[in-house]
Design a protein around this motif. Structure first.
Motif, PDB file in Angstrom:
ATOM      1  N   MET A 117       4.004 -58.556  32.706  1.00  0.00           N
ATOM      2  CA  MET A 117       3.692 -58.836  31.633  1.00  0.00           C
ATOM      3  C   MET A 117       3.153 -58.193  30.377  1.00  0.00           C
ATOM      4  SD  MET A 117       2.511 -61.860  32.690  1.00  0.00           S
ATOM      5  CE  MET A 117       2.150 -62.936  34.043  1.00  0.00           C
ATOM      6  N   PRO A 118       3.058 -58.716  29.633  1.00  0.00           N
ATOM      7  CA  PRO A 118       2.976 -57.794  28.352  1.00  0.00           C
ATOM      8  C   PRO A 118       1.499 -56.697  28.678  1.00  0.00           C
ATOM      9  CG  PRO A 118       3.314 -59.970  27.890  1.00  0.00           C
ATOM     10  CD  PRO A 118       2.925 -60.142  29.259  1.00  0.00           C
ATOM     11  N   ASN A 119       1.913 -55.167  27.993  1.00  0.00           N
ATOM     12  CA  ASN A 119       0.634 -54.580  28.519  1.00  0.00           C
ATOM     13  C   ASN A 119      -0.833 -54.477  28.155  1.00  0.00           C
ATOM     14  OD1 ASN A 119       2.149 -52.545  29.783  1.00  0.00           O
ATOM     15  ND2 ASN A 119       2.979 -51.266  27.192  1.00  0.00           N
TER      16      ASN A 119
ATOM     17  N   VAL B  64      -6.572 -58.722  31.044  1.00  0.00           N
ATOM     18  CA  VAL B  64      -6.849 -59.048  32.872  1.00  0.00           C
ATOM     19  C   VAL B  64      -7.527 -57.661  33.767  1.00  0.00           C
ATOM     20  CG1 VAL B  64      -5.781 -59.215  35.236  1.00  0.00           C
ATOM     21  CG2 VAL B  64      -4.832 -60.513  33.453  1.00  0.00           C
ATOM     22  N   ILE B  65      -7.157 -56.164  33.533  1.00  0.00           N
ATOM     23  CA  ILE B  65      -8.311 -54.739  33.692  1.00  0.00           C
ATOM     24  C   ILE B  65      -8.697 -55.103  33.943  1.00  0.00           C
ATOM     25  CG2 ILE B  65      -8.426 -52.405  34.181  1.00  0.00           C
ATOM     26  CD1 ILE B  65      -4.285 -53.004  33.234  1.00  0.00           C
ATOM     27  N   GLU B  66      -9.546 -55.116  32.228  1.00  0.00           N
ATOM     28  CA  GLU B  66     -10.660 -55.466  32.098  1.00  0.00           C
ATOM     29  C   GLU B  66     -11.773 -56.233  32.464  1.00  0.00           C
ATOM     30  OE1 GLU B  66     -10.818 -55.025  27.866  1.00  0.00           O
ATOM     31  OE2 GLU B  66      -9.927 -53.219  26.996  1.00  0.00           O
ATOM     32  N   GLU B  67     -11.565 -57.255  32.464  1.00  0.00           N
ATOM     33  CA  GLU B  67     -11.842 -58.194  33.077  1.00  0.00           C
ATOM     34  C   GLU B  67     -12.032 -58.221  34.344  1.00  0.00           C
ATOM     35  OE1 GLU B  67     -12.135 -63.238  33.500  1.00  0.00           O
ATOM     36  OE2 GLU B  67      -9.971 -62.509  32.868  1.00  0.00           O
ATOM     37  N   PHE B  68     -11.651 -57.773  34.813  1.00  0.00           N
ATOM     38  CA  PHE B  68     -11.064 -57.460  36.577  1.00  0.00           C
ATOM     39  C   PHE B  68     -12.607 -56.132  37.109  1.00  0.00           C
ATOM     40  CE2 PHE B  68     -10.176 -55.541  40.817  1.00  0.00           C
ATOM     41  CZ  PHE B  68      -9.693 -56.847  41.293  1.00  0.00           C
ATOM     42  N   ARG B  69     -12.442 -55.624  36.422  1.00  0.00           N
ATOM     43  CA  ARG B  69     -13.987 -54.277  36.691  1.00  0.00           C
ATOM     44  C   ARG B  69     -14.769 -55.168  35.986  1.00  0.00           C
ATOM     45  NH1 ARG B  69      -9.632 -49.454  34.412  1.00  0.00           N
ATOM     46  NH2 ARG B  69      -8.652 -48.944  36.025  1.00  0.00           N
ATOM     47  N   ALA B  70     -15.001 -55.819  34.900  1.00  0.00           N
ATOM     48  CA  ALA B  70     -16.746 -56.103  34.535  1.00  0.00           C
ATOM     49  C   ALA B  70     -16.857 -57.014  35.724  1.00  0.00           C
ATOM     50  CB  ALA B  70     -16.337 -56.705  33.150  1.00  0.00           C
ATOM     51  N   ASN B  71     -16.109 -58.012  36.098  1.00  0.00           N
ATOM     52  CA  ASN B  71     -16.362 -58.789  37.033  1.00  0.00           C
ATOM     53  C   ASN B  71     -16.114 -59.059  38.088  1.00  0.00           C
ATOM     54  OD1 ASN B  71     -17.419 -61.031  35.466  1.00  0.00           O
ATOM     55  ND2 ASN B  71     -15.199 -61.079  35.000  1.00  0.00           N
ATOM     56  N   LYS B  72     -15.507 -57.723  39.005  1.00  0.00           N
ATOM     57  CA  LYS B  72     -16.020 -57.235  40.141  1.00  0.00           C
ATOM     58  C   LYS B  72     -14.605 -58.164  40.982  1.00  0.00           C
ATOM     59  CE  LYS B  72     -19.107 -53.826  40.352  1.00  0.00           C
ATOM     60  NZ  LYS B  72     -19.852 -53.823  38.515  1.00  0.00           N
ATOM     61  N   GLY B  73     -13.307 -58.096  40.997  1.00  0.00           N
ATOM     62  CA  GLY B  73     -12.662 -58.694  40.791  1.00  0.00           C
ATOM     63  C   GLY B  73     -12.138 -60.442  40.581  1.00  0.00           C
ATOM     64  N   ARG B  74     -13.343 -60.933  40.357  1.00  0.00           N
ATOM     65  CA  ARG B  74     -12.803 -62.480  39.066  1.00  0.00           C
ATOM     66  C   ARG B  74     -12.795 -62.468  38.531  1.00  0.00           C
ATOM     67  NH1 ARG B  74     -15.743 -66.800  42.139  1.00  0.00           N
ATOM     68  NH2 ARG B  74     -17.316 -65.526  42.707  1.00  0.00           N
TER      69      ARG B  74
ATOM     70  N   ARG C 231       1.700 -39.264  34.116  1.00  0.00           N
ATOM     71  CA  ARG C 231       0.223 -40.522  33.821  1.00  0.00           C
ATOM     72  C   ARG C 231       0.168 -41.050  34.625  1.00  0.00           C
ATOM     73  NH1 ARG C 231       2.808 -39.480  28.531  1.00  0.00           N
ATOM     74  NH2 ARG C 231       3.019 -41.328  28.627  1.00  0.00           N
ATOM     75  N   PRO C 232      -1.650 -41.408  35.127  1.00  0.00           N
ATOM     76  CA  PRO C 232      -1.644 -42.776  35.484  1.00  0.00           C
ATOM     77  C   PRO C 232      -0.985 -44.514  35.242  1.00  0.00           C
ATOM     78  CG  PRO C 232      -3.510 -41.627  35.081  1.00  0.00           C
ATOM     79  CD  PRO C 232      -2.354 -40.371  34.222  1.00  0.00           C
ATOM     80  N   HIS C 233      -1.291 -44.867  35.104  1.00  0.00           N
ATOM     81  CA  HIS C 233      -0.283 -46.621  35.082  1.00  0.00           C
ATOM     82  C   HIS C 233      -1.328 -47.264  35.975  1.00  0.00           C
ATOM     83  CE1 HIS C 233       2.193 -44.746  32.447  1.00  0.00           C
ATOM     84  NE2 HIS C 233       2.627 -44.129  32.970  1.00  0.00           N
ATOM     85  N   THR C 234      -2.189 -48.661  35.615  1.00  0.00           N
ATOM     86  CA  THR C 234      -2.778 -49.617  36.137  1.00  0.00           C
ATOM     87  C   THR C 234      -2.100 -50.621  35.919  1.00  0.00           C
ATOM     88  OG1 THR C 234      -4.553 -47.905  36.075  1.00  0.00           O
ATOM     89  CG2 THR C 234      -5.003 -50.379  36.680  1.00  0.00           C
TER      90      THR C 234
END
Length: 279
Positions: free
Chosen positions: A1-3, A9-19, A41-44
């Motif tokens: 997937m593009p960065n 997705v990462i921001e939505e996941f964290r904001a909604n506790k996995g949803r 470096r870390p990559h999520t």
């Protein structure tokens, strides 16, 4: 997937506790943070996962059938210690690439549950790896993604609700069969719920009994409900581990567990969250 898509997705996941919604809505998703093989470096990365019982989950390095392994796979081969965010919890894990026989069994389970994995394998000449992420025990309470004890209850409860809803949906789609991965999903859920209730019985409930004696009636009721739910969990476990599991019987047990558990979670939230948040 593009960065940029991944970052959303990462921001939505964290904001909604996995949803999350959109492309990954309704999927079992985690955030996998690896250490760059070249950069350090870390990559999520958002990654779909399969429950696998015990202290591990499985992730599949499909890259949607691309000719090369995804970057996160190269990273964890070079640096096997990773960080996993499940929505409710964040924990350190050790990544182990499954050997061919174990990989083939796990991949077959995945294909049985979702034929899309087979389509990815058909698109590429490489053997798509399957990786086990083993949670590294920290020797203390789990790192719940919450800012208060009251929020922690809600976050954990909602994680159980989401997983049980997925299992119910999978059973509804399963037709006449009860696939191997679906059975693993049920058993993993049962184990997680047992561990959660045991932790409450041994930790949070005694603490509240000492500090808030007025909660004694509610805590007594919650303990009794834990015992009833434990019986329902055992009934479900017995059905799905039978030599020839019957889908109709499994669905009936899941529905019984769902009704009892939802009433229990709602009552616990009503009784304990206001007290914990006020403290």
């Amino acid at each position: 997937m593009p960065n940029d898509f991944n970052q959303q997705v990462i921001e939505e996941f964290r904001a909604n506790k996995g949803r999350v919604g959109g492309y990954f809505e309704g999927a079992r998703l985690l955030l996998l943070t690896t250490t760059g093989a070249r950069t350090g470096r870390p990559h999520t990365t958002p990654v779909g996962y399969l429950p696998d019982g015990g202290d591990r989950v499985l992730v599949i390095a499909s890259a949607a059938g691309a000719p090369n392994h995804p970057a996160w796979f190269h990273n964890l081969v070079a640096n096997p210690q990773v960080t996993v965010e499940s929505g409710a919890f964040t924990y350190e894990a050790r990544a182990v690439v499954l050997d061919r026989d174990e990989r083939d069994r796990a991949f077959a389970r995945a294909v049985e549950a979702d034929p899309g994995w087979a389509a990815y394998q058909e698109k590429t000449r490489r053997v798509i790896p399957v990786v086990a992420l083993h949670e590294i025990a920290q020797g203390g309470p789990p790192n719940i993604n919450a800012s208060s004890m009251g929020e922690a209850i809600r976050v954990v409860h909602d994680a159980f609700r989401r997983e049980l809803a997925l299992i119910r949906e999978e059973m509804a789609k399963g037709g006449a069969g009860l696939g191997a991965q679906l059975r693993v999903n049920c058993l993993t859920f049962c184990a997680g719920l047992h561990n959660h209730h045991t932790g409450e019985d041994l930790g949070m409930f005694p603490f509240l009994a000492d500090s808030r004696p007025e909660l004694a009636p509610a805590l007594a009721r919650l303990r009794e409900e834990h015992e009833r739910i434990a019986g329902l969990v055992e009934d479900l476990r017995r059905v799905v581990t039978a030599e020839h599991p019957k889908p109709a019987a499994a669905r009936a047990e899941v529905e019984r567990l769902t009704a009892e558990l939802e009433a229990h979670l709602t009552y616990e939230e009503e009784q304990l969250i206001p007290v914990l948040d006020a403290a």
